[in-house]
Design a protein around this motif. Structure first.
Motif, mmCIF file in Angstrom:
data_model
loop_
_atom_site.group_PDB
_atom_site.id
_atom_site.type_symbol
_atom_site.label_atom_id
_atom_site.label_comp_id
_atom_site.label_asym_id
_atom_site.label_seq_id
_atom_site.Cartn_x
_atom_site.Cartn_y
_atom_site.Cartn_z
ATOM 1 N N CYS A 74 -13.270 -4.261 -14.801
ATOM 2 C CA CYS A 74 -11.875 -3.819 -14.751
ATOM 3 C C CYS A 74 -11.210 -4.162 -16.080
ATOM 4 O O CYS A 74 -11.264 -5.305 -16.534
ATOM 5 C CB CYS A 74 -11.142 -4.484 -13.591
ATOM 6 S SG CYS A 74 -9.368 -4.191 -13.600
ATOM 7 N N CYS A 77 -8.100 -6.892 -15.221
ATOM 8 C CA CYS A 77 -8.311 -8.286 -14.802
ATOM 9 C C CYS A 77 -9.695 -8.813 -15.205
ATOM 10 O O CYS A 77 -9.983 -9.989 -15.003
ATOM 11 C CB CYS A 77 -8.116 -8.423 -13.292
ATOM 12 S SG CYS A 77 -9.406 -7.654 -12.310
ATOM 13 N N HIS A 146 -9.062 -1.617 -11.218
ATOM 14 C CA HIS A 146 -8.797 -1.612 -9.787
ATOM 15 C C HIS A 146 -7.506 -0.837 -9.547
ATOM 16 O O HIS A 146 -6.637 -0.801 -10.422
ATOM 17 C CB HIS A 146 -8.578 -3.039 -9.257
ATOM 18 C CG HIS A 146 -9.767 -3.928 -9.359
ATOM 19 N ND1 HIS A 146 -9.891 -4.914 -10.316
ATOM 20 C CD2 HIS A 146 -10.894 -3.990 -8.610
ATOM 21 C CE1 HIS A 146 -11.041 -5.553 -10.150
ATOM 22 N NE2 HIS A 146 -11.676 -5.002 -9.125
ATOM 23 N N CYS A 149 -5.201 -5.034 -8.804
ATOM 24 C CA CYS A 149 -6.058 -6.162 -9.165
ATOM 25 C C CYS A 149 -5.739 -7.356 -8.275
ATOM 26 O O CYS A 149 -4.574 -7.583 -7.935
ATOM 27 C CB CYS A 149 -5.854 -6.534 -10.622
ATOM 28 S SG CYS A 149 -6.387 -5.238 -11.750
HETATM 29 ZN ZN LIG Z 1 -8.740 -5.487 -11.853
#
Ligand SMILES: [Zn+2]
Length: 172
Positions: A74, A77, A146, A149
């Motif tokens: 991601c 994050c 995401h 996140c």
């Molecule tokens: Zn994330």
């Protein structure tokens, strides 16, 4: 129409179109060598179907479908995120570079609302694995993240007061 189940390889893509051949099989994720730096897992496979056919104008077309999931990082994050792949694209095979649309042709086609398939130069020993990987890379969002996140990075806004806020306090 014939259907073959095997790993993608060098094929005569014009013959696939002329003979209406459908290739289906698994594309091992470990074979996506250009994507490897972006992947957190290289086990498993994507599923592909490549169908050759001629359209009503006798243009040779390749219809590509690729489905599956990739484990990636991601970009927000830095935790693992599952990116689902669901590609359905048709390409028009041309014999050489000169038959590709110029940029001007493409702009005119878009202005005319013409949704003709993208052209690619085919060959009698065309690298299908490379084409599938191209399609997967092109299908990815600019930054894989995401939807939401679970954790936020400590660098996220809010911890440190801005120097302007500090200054304002000193002045008051
Ligand atoms: Zn994330």
């Amino acid at each position: 129409m014939t259907t073959e189940n095997q790993a993608p390889m060098l094929r005569d893509v014009f013959a696939l179109a002329n003979n209406a051949v459908t290739l289906t099989g698994d594309l091992p994720i470990a074979d996506l060598t250009r994507m490897r730096p972006e992947l957190t897992q290289t086990t498993g496979a994507l599923h592909y179907t490549i169908s050759g056919h001629l359209n009503e104008k006798k243009y040779p077309l390749l219809h590509l479908q690729i489905t599956g999931e990739l484990s990636m990082v991601c970009q927000r994050c830095l935790e693992e995120v599952t990116q689902s792949i669901d590609i359905d694209n048709t390409l028009h095979l041309v014999a050489n570079e000169a038959d590709l649309d110029s940029e001007e042709d493409e702009i005119n086609a878009i202005l005319a609302g013409d949704e003709s398939p993208e052209k690619i130069v085919g060959s009698t020993s065309f690298d299908l694995l490379n084409l599938l990987e191209d399609e997967v890379i092109l299908s990815l969002p600019q930054a894989v993240t995401h939807d939401v996140c679970e954790k936020t990075l400590p660098t996220a806004a809010g911890e440190k007061p801005s120097p302007f806020a500090v200054l304002a306090k000193l002045k008051s």
